[in-house]
Design an enzyme around this catalytic site. Structure first.
Site, mmCIF file in Angstrom:
data_model
loop_
_atom_site.group_PDB
_atom_site.id
_atom_site.type_symbol
_atom_site.label_atom_id
_atom_site.label_comp_id
_atom_site.label_asym_id
_atom_site.label_seq_id
_atom_site.Cartn_x
_atom_site.Cartn_y
_atom_site.Cartn_z
ATOM 1 N N LEU A 310 16.341 17.138 19.085
ATOM 2 C CA LEU A 310 17.041 16.870 17.966
ATOM 3 C C LEU A 310 18.053 17.857 18.001
ATOM 4 O O LEU A 310 19.365 17.833 17.520
ATOM 5 C CB LEU A 310 16.295 16.988 16.499
ATOM 6 C CG LEU A 310 15.174 15.887 16.505
ATOM 7 C CD1 LEU A 310 14.232 16.066 15.054
ATOM 8 C CD2 LEU A 310 16.060 14.476 16.276
ATOM 9 N N VAL A 314 22.778 18.475 17.857
ATOM 10 C CA VAL A 314 23.790 19.189 16.840
ATOM 11 C C VAL A 314 24.035 20.569 17.548
ATOM 12 O O VAL A 314 24.355 21.519 16.774
ATOM 13 C CB VAL A 314 23.190 19.299 15.668
ATOM 14 C CG1 VAL A 314 22.885 17.943 14.699
ATOM 15 C CG2 VAL A 314 21.752 20.011 15.736
ATOM 16 N N SER A 315 23.898 20.671 18.841
ATOM 17 C CA SER A 315 24.151 21.781 19.465
ATOM 18 C C SER A 315 25.637 22.345 19.433
ATOM 19 O O SER A 315 26.014 23.595 19.150
ATOM 20 C CB SER A 315 24.317 21.513 21.006
ATOM 21 O OG SER A 315 24.887 20.597 21.589
ATOM 22 N N ASP A 454 32.924 6.905 0.206
ATOM 23 C CA ASP A 454 31.686 6.937 -1.401
ATOM 24 C C ASP A 454 32.225 7.811 -2.329
ATOM 25 O O ASP A 454 31.665 8.398 -3.035
ATOM 26 C CB ASP A 454 30.378 7.133 -0.777
ATOM 27 C CG ASP A 454 29.395 6.954 -1.742
ATOM 28 O OD1 ASP A 454 29.770 5.876 -2.382
ATOM 29 O OD2 ASP A 454 28.275 7.290 -1.661
#
Length: 623
Positions: A310, A314-315, A454
């Site tokens: 994980l 997101v390194s 959104d």
């Protein structure tokens, strides 16, 4: 009989029983495939029946399959699209069929959000009408526990499908293999006729099988899409999907009798085998489980293998954001207590004497992180850091804490039981300009362009100085002018072109911003309790003579503005014109956020001439 012969005979009987059951039972785990680029992926279709109460409406069905209604009406030969549909009306739903390299089975990947009372079995058999099975759902969602589903969990439902290979295309002139769920009253001849197919080809495509179990998925080869003879009236209520009635077929009865007989005859043998295997299996399981506990934490510095994977996702973000430990967040929020909850899954927490907003989510934050690291603007809520908890497969995003809550709570009621002072017009206009500046930044100054998708008053937060910041990039998309089949957003704010055809552009944010302007002026919700949307009659506010227009506007706008000293009717009229321009049904005629920012900024000093083609600003000083 010695013990060796006993076990050998038992083994043979078990193999025979297993083989017989395998021949009779429908495929529940999926259909094997070879991930060759010449065959997969492909565009194909599944057959779906309109059924009450929830799926006799085209809108609900299109939402279920994350498609626009137009994508269903065309192949299903619906003209015009009827709502509601007739019971058992046949539809062809387009899907993209892929061959999973991980599971070596072919399926269309559909994401479903869990609601209260949902189970893998219920959604598979009822909502998706046995086009998949709960066993296959478990296979492709290995990290989800079926008995511990939370509302809002995102679950992949693998819809069974197949792509025609070169052999089937040449031998059977097959362009599509339509997924079809075999019904108790079905026979192959009638199915072939209904789909304008060939019974012999149908049998060959399905591995030579001529007898199918009720609610088993079969594949129908067609060279072109069939034109269904749709029902002309209300048909009798059919057997509920997922419940298999007793078949009237004599062959089926014989086969079931054989299975029952064998089962009874082997009962004692199987019981003894199970007892022996259970004892041995328990010891084996206990030893393996202990090994897993030892091995799970042997990857340097206490991180598990899952966490390493994980973190690799997101390194790129590691050098920009602080990585928090889960224990830090638990201490900051008193163990994510109810007293720390702001709304939804967002908590207020204190870390190092500073307050933060902590958003808890299942691991789907990678895209949001990638977008947030590209943006930096005073009118966007700032991301301070994140945390990954591999034990619960959760990701936490830690944002700056914005003191005064959402614009929605200020416009439409109380927050945390405390009644808030009504906003004056000067504050509302400044908030509108702040939001417009934030949108202009993500539309014009990011590469590739970011579409928020959104925009709504609950995603606009107000700081201690009542300045606005746009929050929640969970649905944001990097890049625009795309078409998606996964329609997401909040009812009442969704642009028509996105709802109908899945078209993603910056103009969908412009449309939603127009709704926000109407809420700021009127104090009304984007959609009322009766389901009526706020924007439908907005253009009528500008019609008629000047005095009539002003009287109509006074009746429509928030009473706090009518009675407030700071209210300037000309300025409000100008903002209504901006909103009307943003709400043009044709996306190309809506203004850009650059135009909107300029016009709003001048609304106290300039008049605005509104035309059907968008905004035009006439530099005439206000009287």
């Amino acid at each position: 009989m010695n013990i060796q012969n006993f076990f050998f005979l038992s083994f043979l009987l078990l193999v025979s029983l297993h083989n017989l059951q395998a021949q009779l039972a429908p495929n529940t785990r999926g259909y094997a495939c070879t991930p060759t680029p010449l065959t997969y992926p492909c565009q194909t279709y599944v057959h779906y029946r309109a059924q009450s109460p929830n799926f006799q409406d085209l809108a609900n069905i299109s939402d279920l399959f994350s498609l626009s209604r137009l994508m269903i009406t065309k192949p299903s030969n619906l003209s015009p699209p009827t709502s509601p549909l007739l019971p058992q009306q046949s539809l062809l739903i387009p899907v993209t069929c892929s061959c999973s390299s991980d599971f070596k089975i072919s399926f269309a990947n559909l994401t479903y959000t869990i609601h209260g009372g949902d189970t893998f079995y219920l959604v598979s058999s009822n909502h998706f009408q046995n086009l998949t099975t709960y066993q296959s759902v478990q296979i492709v969602n290995p990290k989800l526990v079926p008995t511990k589903l939370d509302i809002g969990d995102q679950v992949i439902f693998p819809i069974f499908c197949k792509c025609p290979n070169k052999t089937s295309t040449e031998a059977h002139q097959t362009n599509f293999l339509i997924s079809y769920v075999f019904q108790p009253s079905d026979n192959l001849s009638a199915i072939a006729t209904k789909f304008e197919s060939n019974q012999k080809s149908l049998v060959e495509i399905n591995g030579g099988k001529e007898n199918f179990s009720p609610y088993e998925t079969i594949f129908i080869p067609v060279s072109k899409l069939p034109i269904f003879q749709q029902p002309t009236g209300i048909s009798p209520v059919s057997q509920p999907t997922g419940i298999s009635p007793v078949s009237d077929n004599p062959r089926s009865s014989v086969r079931k009798g054989a299975v029952v007989g064998l089962s009874i005859g082997l009962g004692i043998t199987v019981f003894m085998l199970i007892l022996l295997i259970s004892i041995m299996g328990f010891r084996f399981y206990k030893e393996k489980n202990e090994d897993k506990k030892v091995n799970k934490y042997q990857f340097g510095k206490g991180e598990s293998f899952d966490e390493e994977n994980l973190m690799a996702d997101v390194s790129d973000c590691l050098d920009k954001y602080r990585v928090y430990g889960i224990q830090d967040l638990k201490e900051a929020t008193a163990g994510f207590s109810q007293s720390s909850l702001i709304h939804g899954s967002v908590y207020k927490g204190c870390i190092g004497g500073e307050f933060y907003a902590i958003k808890r989510m299942k691991w789907n934050a990678c895209e949001e992180l990638k977008i947030l690291q590209k943006v930096n603007h005073g009118n966007l809520v700032k991301l301070e850091g994140f945390c990954i908890d591999p034990q619960d497969d959760n990701c936490y995003l830690i944002y700056e804490f914005v003191d005064n809550g959402s614009l929605h709570s200020w416009l439409h009621g109380e927050s945390n039981g405390v009644s808030k002072k009504k906003l004056d017009w000067k504050t509302r206009l400044r908030i509108a300009i702040d939001v417009a500046n934030g949108l202009q930044y993500i539309h014009e100054h990011t590469r590739p362009t970011v579409v928020h998708k959104d925009i709504k008053t609950s995603n606009i937060l107000l700081d201690g100085n009542m300045r606005a910041k746009i929050a929640n990039f969970g649905l944001a998309k990097s890049g625009c002018n795309a078409i998606t089949m996964n329609i997401v957003g909040t009812q009442g704010y969704i642009a028509p072109e996105y709802l109908e055809d899945g078209i993603v552009t910056t103009k969908m944010d412009v449309f939603a911003f127009g709704i926000v302007l109407l809420e700021i002026i009127s104090g009304k919700e984007a959609i009322d309790e009766a389901g009526k949307v706020l924007w439908t009659n907005a253009h009528t506010l500008l019609e008629g003579k000047e005095d009539e227009k002003h009287e109509r506007l006074k009746r429509w706008m928030d009473l706090a503005l009518v009675n407030g000293e700071s209210c300037m009717l000309e300025s409000i009229t100008n903002v209504i014109a901006v909103a009307a321009a943003c709400l043009q049904r044709e996306a190309s005629r809506r203004p850009s956020m650059v135009e909107v920012v300029y016009t709003l900024s001048k609304s106290d000093d300039l008049y605005i001439d509104f035309s059907e083609d968008g905004l035009s600003v006439t530099p005439v000083l206000a009287r």
